[in-house]
Design an enzyme around this catalytic site. Structure first.
Site, PDB file in Angstrom:
ATOM      1  N   LYS A 123       0.835  -1.210   0.000  1.00 37.47           N
ATOM      2  CA  LYS A 123       0.000   0.000   0.000  1.00 37.47           C
ATOM      3  C   LYS A 123       0.868   1.258   0.000  1.00 37.47           C
ATOM      4  O   LYS A 123       0.598   2.212  -0.737  1.00 37.47           O
ATOM      5  CB  LYS A 123      -0.938  -0.008   1.219  1.00 37.47           C
ATOM      6  CG  LYS A 123      -2.072  -1.021   1.088  1.00 37.47           C
ATOM      7  CD  LYS A 123      -2.823  -1.225   2.402  1.00 37.47           C
ATOM      8  CE  LYS A 123      -3.785  -2.391   2.274  1.00 37.47           C
ATOM      9  NZ  LYS A 123      -4.488  -2.704   3.539  1.00 37.47           N
ATOM     10  N   GLN A 176      -4.439  -1.249   9.720  1.00 38.55           N
ATOM     11  CA  GLN A 176      -4.297  -2.569   9.115  1.00 38.55           C
ATOM     12  C   GLN A 176      -4.891  -3.636  10.036  1.00 38.55           C
ATOM     13  O   GLN A 176      -4.530  -3.715  11.212  1.00 38.55           O
ATOM     14  CB  GLN A 176      -2.814  -2.856   8.824  1.00 38.55           C
ATOM     15  CG  GLN A 176      -2.568  -4.170   8.120  1.00 38.55           C
ATOM     16  CD  GLN A 176      -3.199  -4.246   6.718  1.00 38.55           C
ATOM     17  OE1 GLN A 176      -3.165  -3.275   5.960  1.00 38.55           O
ATOM     18  NE2 GLN A 176      -3.776  -5.378   6.384  1.00 38.55           N
ATOM     19  N   ASP A 205     -10.655   3.246   4.229  1.00 38.49           N
ATOM     20  CA  ASP A 205     -11.020   1.839   4.069  1.00 38.49           C
ATOM     21  C   ASP A 205     -12.546   1.666   3.998  1.00 38.49           C
ATOM     22  O   ASP A 205     -13.030   0.602   3.635  1.00 38.49           O
ATOM     23  CB  ASP A 205     -10.492   1.012   5.270  1.00 38.49           C
ATOM     24  CG  ASP A 205      -9.261   0.202   4.900  1.00 38.49           C
ATOM     25  OD1 ASP A 205      -9.054  -0.054   3.699  1.00 38.49           O
ATOM     26  OD2 ASP A 205      -8.519  -0.183   5.820  1.00 38.49           O
TER      27      ASP A 205
END
Ligand code: NDP
Length: 279
Positions: free
Chosen positions: A53, A97, A120
């Protein structure tokens, strides 16, 4: 006849090229999109995901900062850091994460992220907006699946879409997005009776389970479009999806590979969410 392979890697590269131009334009107007990634613990797969990422951010000109915590981090520490990032005008996106270490309540941590910085799309208010049919930030993997279907020219209205998996981050949101495109949607999970028969009715079959080769050729309607979200590590170290690719590609009309299908699209959608949040 072998199925058309839906190349997520190539489509993601096109999306990144377009984003690079958008970021350059934002920078000319004095805004440099910034992403903060929080990584707690030392799960090897999470480290790889975070590295991919942050590399993708660099490639398009998004500034990224990785914030590492040991596995023994407390929930309070994580939430305090997120609050600081929420207040930092140079940070446009915050990504936590997953999975978090087991002593942490992931839902509480995700709820601490400011919804407008939740790149997200996991914050309950963003998931609620999706449910209400007014999507704001759409979770990256479901968004990537929909973009792949759109790019492949798959019509969804009136089609039967079967989603295997009902997680909040993949199964449920992708089912809602398919519904918004007027598909008739069935969601399957571990308690579903006769999964094979339900899958065989699918014009569009999405597998998001985490079990290698769960979807066999006998479970796929000839000509169906099969999207494989699963990422499974085989004993020989290779990656495999939830779909028995070699056998299913002989039955399906279109199929995504693993790797090179949904995975790169997830990262492209993350970058897109981050750039949108900065614009
Ligand atoms: P979860 O473990 O949260 O959810 C898995 C779902 O699969 C659950 O709903 C579960 O049902 C269902 N399930 C489990 N076993 C069966 C079975 N035998 N038959 C039918 N359904 C079953 O996983 P995620 O949604 O987070 O991820 C799914 C997969 O996608 C994983 O392989 C993950 O690595 C991958 N992934 C890939 C991404 C990418 O970018 N390519 C991004 C995110 C995830 P129940 O609810 O009843 O337990």
């Amino acid at each position: 006849m072998s199925a058309r392979i839906l190349d997520g890697k190539a489509l993601a590269a096109e999306i990144r090229t377009a984003l690079r131009a958008k970021v350059a334009a934002l920078v000319r107007h004095g805004v440099n999109p910034g992403l903060a990634v929080i990584l707690a613990g030392d799960d090897p797969a999470s480290k790889v995901y975070v590295r991919n990422k942050t590399r993708a951010c660099e490639e398009v000109g998004v500034r990224s900062q990785q914030i590492d915590y040991p596995a023994a981090v407390t929930q309070e520490e994580l939430i305090a850091r997120i609050r600081k990032l929420n207040a930092d005008p140079a940070v446009h996106g915050i990504l936590v994460q997953l999975p978090l270490p087991k002593q942490i309540d992931s839902a509480a941590v995700l709820a601490a992220v400011a919804p407008e910085k939740d790149v997200d799309g996991f914050h309950e208010s963003n998931l609620g907006a999706l449910l209400a049919g007014k999507p704001r930030v759409v979770p990256c993997t479901p968004a990537g699946v929909m973009r792949l279907l759109e790019h492949a020219g798959v019509t969804l209205a009136g089609k039967h879409a079967v989603v295997v998996g009902r997680s909040n981050i993949v199964g449920k949101p992708v089912a809602l997005l398919l519904l918004q495109k007027d598909a008739t949607v069935t969601i399957c999970h571990s308690k579903t009776k006769d999964l094979a028969e339900t899958c065989r009715q699918a014009d569009v079959l999405i597998a998001a389970v985490g079990r290698a080769k769960l979807v066999t050729a006998a479970m796929v309607k000839p000509g169906a479009c099969v999207i494989d979200v699963g990422v499974n590590r085989l004993p020989d170290g290779k990656l495999a999806g939830d779909v028995d690719f070699d056998a299913v590609k002989e039955v399906a009309g279109a199929i995504t590979p693993v790797p090179g299908g949904v995975g790169p699209m997830t990262i492209a959608m993350l970058l897109e969410n981050c750039v949108k949040s900065a614009a």
